[in-house]
Design a protein around this motif. Structure first.
Motif, PDB file in Angstrom:
ATOM      1  N   VAL A 115       0.692   2.950 -14.483  1.00  0.00           N
ATOM      2  CA  VAL A 115       0.433   1.533 -14.255  1.00  0.00           C
ATOM      3  C   VAL A 115       1.063   1.076 -12.941  1.00  0.00           C
ATOM      4  O   VAL A 115       0.443   0.343 -12.138  1.00  0.00           O
ATOM      5  N   VAL A 116       2.318   1.519 -12.708  1.00  0.00           N
ATOM      6  CA  VAL A 116       3.009   1.143 -11.468  1.00  0.00           C
ATOM      7  C   VAL A 116       2.236   1.657 -10.250  1.00  0.00           C
ATOM      8  O   VAL A 116       2.026   0.938  -9.259  1.00  0.00           O
ATOM      9  N   LEU A 117       1.782   2.915 -10.324  1.00  0.00           N
ATOM     10  CA  LEU A 117       1.057   3.500  -9.194  1.00  0.00           C
ATOM     11  C   LEU A 117      -0.282   2.799  -8.973  1.00  0.00           C
ATOM     12  O   LEU A 117      -0.720   2.629  -7.823  1.00  0.00           O
ATOM     13  N   VAL A 118      -0.936   2.385 -10.055  1.00  0.00           N
ATOM     14  CA  VAL A 118      -2.203   1.662  -9.918  1.00  0.00           C
ATOM     15  C   VAL A 118      -1.981   0.324  -9.211  1.00  0.00           C
ATOM     16  O   VAL A 118      -2.732  -0.068  -8.313  1.00  0.00           O
ATOM     17  N   ILE A 119      -0.911  -0.398  -9.637  1.00  0.00           N
ATOM     18  CA  ILE A 119      -0.625  -1.693  -8.999  1.00  0.00           C
ATOM     19  C   ILE A 119      -0.260  -1.493  -7.529  1.00  0.00           C
ATOM     20  O   ILE A 119      -0.733  -2.225  -6.638  1.00  0.00           O
ATOM     21  N   ALA A 120       0.574  -0.474  -7.257  1.00  0.00           N
ATOM     22  CA  ALA A 120       0.972  -0.200  -5.869  1.00  0.00           C
ATOM     23  C   ALA A 120      -0.245   0.214  -5.034  1.00  0.00           C
ATOM     24  O   ALA A 120      -0.425  -0.243  -3.890  1.00  0.00           O
ATOM     25  N   GLY A 121      -1.094   1.066  -5.614  1.00  0.00           N
ATOM     26  CA  GLY A 121      -2.303   1.488  -4.906  1.00  0.00           C
ATOM     27  C   GLY A 121      -3.250   0.335  -4.663  1.00  0.00           C
ATOM     28  O   GLY A 121      -3.883   0.238  -3.590  1.00  0.00           O
ATOM     29  N   GLY A 122      -3.370  -0.556  -5.654  1.00  0.00           N
ATOM     30  CA  GLY A 122      -4.226  -1.729  -5.488  1.00  0.00           C
ATOM     31  C   GLY A 122      -3.718  -2.638  -4.387  1.00  0.00           C
ATOM     32  O   GLY A 122      -4.509  -3.203  -3.607  1.00  0.00           O
ATOM     33  N   ALA A 123      -2.372  -2.785  -4.305  1.00  0.00           N
ATOM     34  CA  ALA A 123      -1.798  -3.620  -3.250  1.00  0.00           C
ATOM     35  C   ALA A 123      -2.089  -3.030  -1.879  1.00  0.00           C
ATOM     36  O   ALA A 123      -2.412  -3.758  -0.908  1.00  0.00           O
ATOM     37  N   TYR A 124      -1.991  -1.704  -1.769  1.00  0.00           N
ATOM     38  CA  TYR A 124      -2.276  -1.048  -0.497  1.00  0.00           C
ATOM     39  C   TYR A 124      -3.765  -1.151  -0.128  1.00  0.00           C
ATOM     40  O   TYR A 124      -4.127  -1.423   1.018  1.00  0.00           O
ATOM     41  N   ALA A 125      -4.620  -0.945  -1.149  1.00  0.00           N
ATOM     42  CA  ALA A 125      -6.061  -1.000  -0.896  1.00  0.00           C
ATOM     43  C   ALA A 125      -6.496  -2.393  -0.452  1.00  0.00           C
ATOM     44  O   ALA A 125      -7.380  -2.551   0.403  1.00  0.00           O
ATOM     45  N   ALA A 126      -5.843  -3.422  -1.029  1.00  0.00           N
ATOM     46  CA  ALA A 126      -6.239  -4.795  -0.700  1.00  0.00           C
ATOM     47  C   ALA A 126      -5.710  -5.237   0.647  1.00  0.00           C
ATOM     48  O   ALA A 126      -6.346  -6.059   1.345  1.00  0.00           O
ATOM     49  N   SER A 127      -4.560  -4.710   1.050  1.00  0.00           N
ATOM     50  CA  SER A 127      -3.930  -5.203   2.275  1.00  0.00           C
ATOM     51  C   SER A 127      -3.909  -4.194   3.406  1.00  0.00           C
ATOM     52  O   SER A 127      -3.775  -4.552   4.581  1.00  0.00           O
ATOM     53  N   GLY A 128      -4.028  -2.902   3.082  1.00  0.00           N
ATOM     54  CA  GLY A 128      -3.905  -1.861   4.081  1.00  0.00           C
ATOM     55  C   GLY A 128      -2.486  -1.687   4.569  1.00  0.00           C
ATOM     56  O   GLY A 128      -2.240  -0.948   5.545  1.00  0.00           O
ATOM     57  N   ASP A 129      -1.518  -2.322   3.881  1.00  0.00           N
ATOM     58  CA  ASP A 129      -0.112  -2.276   4.298  1.00  0.00           C
ATOM     59  C   ASP A 129       0.679  -1.412   3.317  1.00  0.00           C
ATOM     60  O   ASP A 129       0.880  -1.805   2.166  1.00  0.00           O
ATOM     61  N   PRO A 130       1.141  -0.237   3.736  1.00  0.00           N
ATOM     62  CA  PRO A 130       1.901   0.619   2.825  1.00  0.00           C
ATOM     63  C   PRO A 130       3.240   0.003   2.398  1.00  0.00           C
ATOM     64  O   PRO A 130       3.763   0.334   1.333  1.00  0.00           O
ATOM     65  N   VAL A 131       3.780  -0.884   3.223  1.00  0.00           N
ATOM     66  CA  VAL A 131       5.055  -1.526   2.873  1.00  0.00           C
ATOM     67  C   VAL A 131       4.895  -2.403   1.635  1.00  0.00           C
ATOM     68  O   VAL A 131       5.792  -2.525   0.805  1.00  0.00           O
ATOM     69  N   ARG A 132       3.711  -3.022   1.518  1.00  0.00           N
ATOM     70  CA  ARG A 132       3.462  -3.847   0.331  1.00  0.00           C
ATOM     71  C   ARG A 132       3.441  -2.970  -0.927  1.00  0.00           C
ATOM     72  O   ARG A 132       3.966  -3.358  -1.972  1.00  0.00           O
TER      73      ARG A 132
END
Length: 617
Positions: A243-260
């Motif tokens: 679940v954590v990785l999905v949320i983190a991956g979704g944040a990256y996919a939406a923003s293109g920012d790995p820091v997010r």
């Protein structure tokens, strides 16, 4: 941590907090002095020891088949270093190491009562010898040895007061706040504290079989046990990680920012489930120990909170377990005290259990006993002999009647479970002594407290006669009475009741051990009960007080409720923080601080299980 001695774990966790803390401070000093270029290197180097230790721990856990949630912490620190966020990395390292140390501190505080029990275990004893007193290892003490217990010392083995009066503090064993005064021949459990003048103790058992040695073994077992609710962290670790990785991956996919994405990982480090549950349940175990109920681990405490049926032994559990004098019926000119004195004086020469009860009753009344002479005992019937110039005969009614030279020995009505002992003096009937295995004073209130704790059905299971068992059952209002049972019958009853729900079996004798082992939760009555029953049980009442079990049930329910509350609130706040980080409103450093605040909150909430209202209130 890897399986290491507890003091090593504490030392390692202290160092792991110190290294990132010093590194963080050193980096800020460099920034303040205008040499900020080297700060990132210092922060990164301070993170490495924590990451390395964490990776070793993860590998060891994976080899055992455990998928720990520490993987999230490793990903967040490693990701921060790879993405050039050394400040975030060292903050996460400090927060993670701080959380681990806080968990150690909380568990140490939660187990302080159990640790105190182990720490105060005596190592030696003062034994009388021909040339005086000598200090010997406690393992050298044998039954029959005469020991000196000085003021402030812990009683080393189970025994009896040899002579004089003993003022005993039982608070460490039973939770009783006030010392008790014990007369000569009174039993004293090992582990009690001498709160008065020195006294002599006659050892009844070797140290290895004593009350306190059994308690120490149970404490060690409790420390190693793991609760079913605690194992939820292991069971759902992969789900949470996914679940954590999905949320983190979704944040990256939406923003293109790995820091997010990194900020999401940071806010999930670590999970409150692995912090709050063990602290709350171990706190409950420790509080139960303070009240005189020793449970063999957090899993037992969790089971105690869910009991729906109780199967209870009678003799020694609901009753005192030995015949005690309840009435004296004189039939001649002798007063009650003299009648008891003559019978007890003669019974000093008998090995019968009833004889011992009469001797104890006379001593408790302060009567001076005479030495019997010309004693003749008929096994199973009675004893006859000379006491202070009079011929005394004590035993069953038919045995005494057969030797009467005059007069009539009248019988008296008796209630179920009452034993009649007849006495003749100089060939004439003198009276009857009535003995009974009396119901414990706290029994009715204790069973009522069980029902308030969720026990819906109570079954009295006894090997005694049906009329005796039903008399006790009616007095206590149990749901069913089963009498005339053998050990295997009790096991069958427990298995039958288990089909209705979780079953607690409470007993004290060797014959109860199989049923204790068969139950969902086995409880041995009294630390001085049979060793077999204590070993088979999941919990042991360190004092012969049934009401303490009701208190332990209340403690278990409250501790489990606090553990669940901490998990639900902690996980909810963690997911909320992850959502905020995924939206870009939290930086990795801010996310680490928020998650640490959540961890501190859930641990402090879990420690509430140590206190709160009185059990059962």
């Amino acid at each position: 941590m890897i399986s290491l001695p507890r003091r090593w774990v504490t030392t390692i966790r202290s160092l792991l907090v110190l290294i990132p803390a010093l590194g963080l401070a050193a980096g800020f000093l460099l920034v303040a002095s205008g040499r900020g270029g080297g700060a990132g290197t210092v922060w990164a180097l301070a993170t490495v020891p924590v990451v390395a230790t964490l990776l070793v721990q993860i590998v060891v856990s994976l080899r055992r088949g455990d998928t720990g949630l520490d993987i999230v912490a490793a990903l967040s620190m490693g990701g921060a270093l790879l993405l050039g966020e050394p400040l975030a990395a060292v903050v996460v390292a400090l927060m993670y190491a701080g959380g681990q140390y806080l968990e150690t501190f909380a568990e140490r505080r939660a187990t302080r009562e159990m640790a105190a029990l182990v720490a105060r275990a005596p190592r030696s004893a003062l034994r009388y010898a021909q040339d005086g007193l000598s200090e010997v290892p406690i393992e050298a003490v044998k039954p029959g040895d005469r020991l000196l217990v000085r003021k402030g010392e812990v009683v080393p083995v189970d025994g009896r007061v040899a002579d004089g009066i003993a003022l005993i503090d039982l608070s460490a064993l039973t939770g009783e706040s006030l010392p008790v005064t014990l007369a000569p021949h009174a039993e004293i459990p090992s582990g009690a504290l001498n709160a008065g003048a020195p006294f002599d103790l006659l050892a009844d058992r070797p140290a290895s079989e004593s009350t306190y040695a059994g308690i120490v073994r149970l404490v060690e077992a409790a420390r190693e046990a793991k609760a079913p609710i605690g194992r939820l962290a292991d069971r759902y670790a992969l789900v949470f990680l996914a679940v954590v990785l999905v949320i983190a991956g979704g944040a990256y996919a939406a923003s293109g920012d790995p820091v997010r994405a990194l900020a999401v990982l940071v806010t999930a480090t670590p999970c409150p489930l692995i912090l709050a549950v063990p602290v709350a349940l171990i706190a409950g175990v420790s509080r139960a120990a303070r009240r005189g109920v020793l449970v063999k681990g957090a899993g037992v405490l969790e089971a105690l909170a869910g009991i729906r049926c109780a199967v209870v032994d009678k003799t020694g559990t609901l009753t005192q377990g030995q015949a005690s004098l309840v009435a004296i019926e004189p039939m001649g000119d002798l007063p009650e005290a003299e009648l008891l004195r003559l019978a007890a004086s003669l019974d000093q020469a008998s090995q019968h259990v009833v004889a011992a009860s009469l001797v104890h009753a006379a001593q408790a009344r302060g009567l001076t006993l005479s030495m019997p002479r010309n004693v003749e005992e008929t096994p199973g019937e009675g004893v006859e002999g000379d006491v202070a110039g009079r011929r005394v005969r004590v035993g069953g009614i038919d045995y005494v009647r057969s030797a009467l030279r005059g007069g009539v020995l009248h019988d008296v009505p008796r209630s179920p479970g009452t034993l009649r002992v007849a006495i003749a003096v100089d060939g004439l009937p003198a009276g009857l002594l009535l003995l009974a295995d009396e119901l414990r004073a706290e029994a009715a209130g204790a069973l009522a407290s069980w029902r308030r704790s969720g026990v819906e059905r109570i079954v009295l299971a006894s090997g005694d006669r049906r009329d005796v068992a039903e008399h006790i059952g009616a007095a206590l209002g149990v749901d069913e009475v089963r009498a005339g049972l053998r050990p295997e019958d009790k096991v069958a009853i427990v298995e039958e009741e288990r089909r209705r729900g979780p079953v607690m079996m409470l007993g004290d004798g060797v014959n109860d051990a199989p049923a204790l082992a068969a139950a969902t939760l086995g409880v041995a009555m009294g630390a001085r009960g049979a060793a077999a029953s204590s070993e088979a049980a999941d919990a042991v009442l360190m004092t012969d007080r049934l009401d303490r079990l009701g208190e332990a049930m209340a403690i278990a329910r409250r501790s489990l409720g606090i553990a669940r509350q901490s998990v639900i609130v902690g996980i909810g706040l963690s997911f909320l923080a992850m959502a905020i980080a995924a939206a870009g409103w939290l930086s990795p450093v801010q996310g680490a601080l928020v998650q640490e605040a959540i961890d501190v909150a859930v641990i402090l909430n879990a420690l509430r299980a140590l206190g709160g209202p009185p059990p059962g209130a």
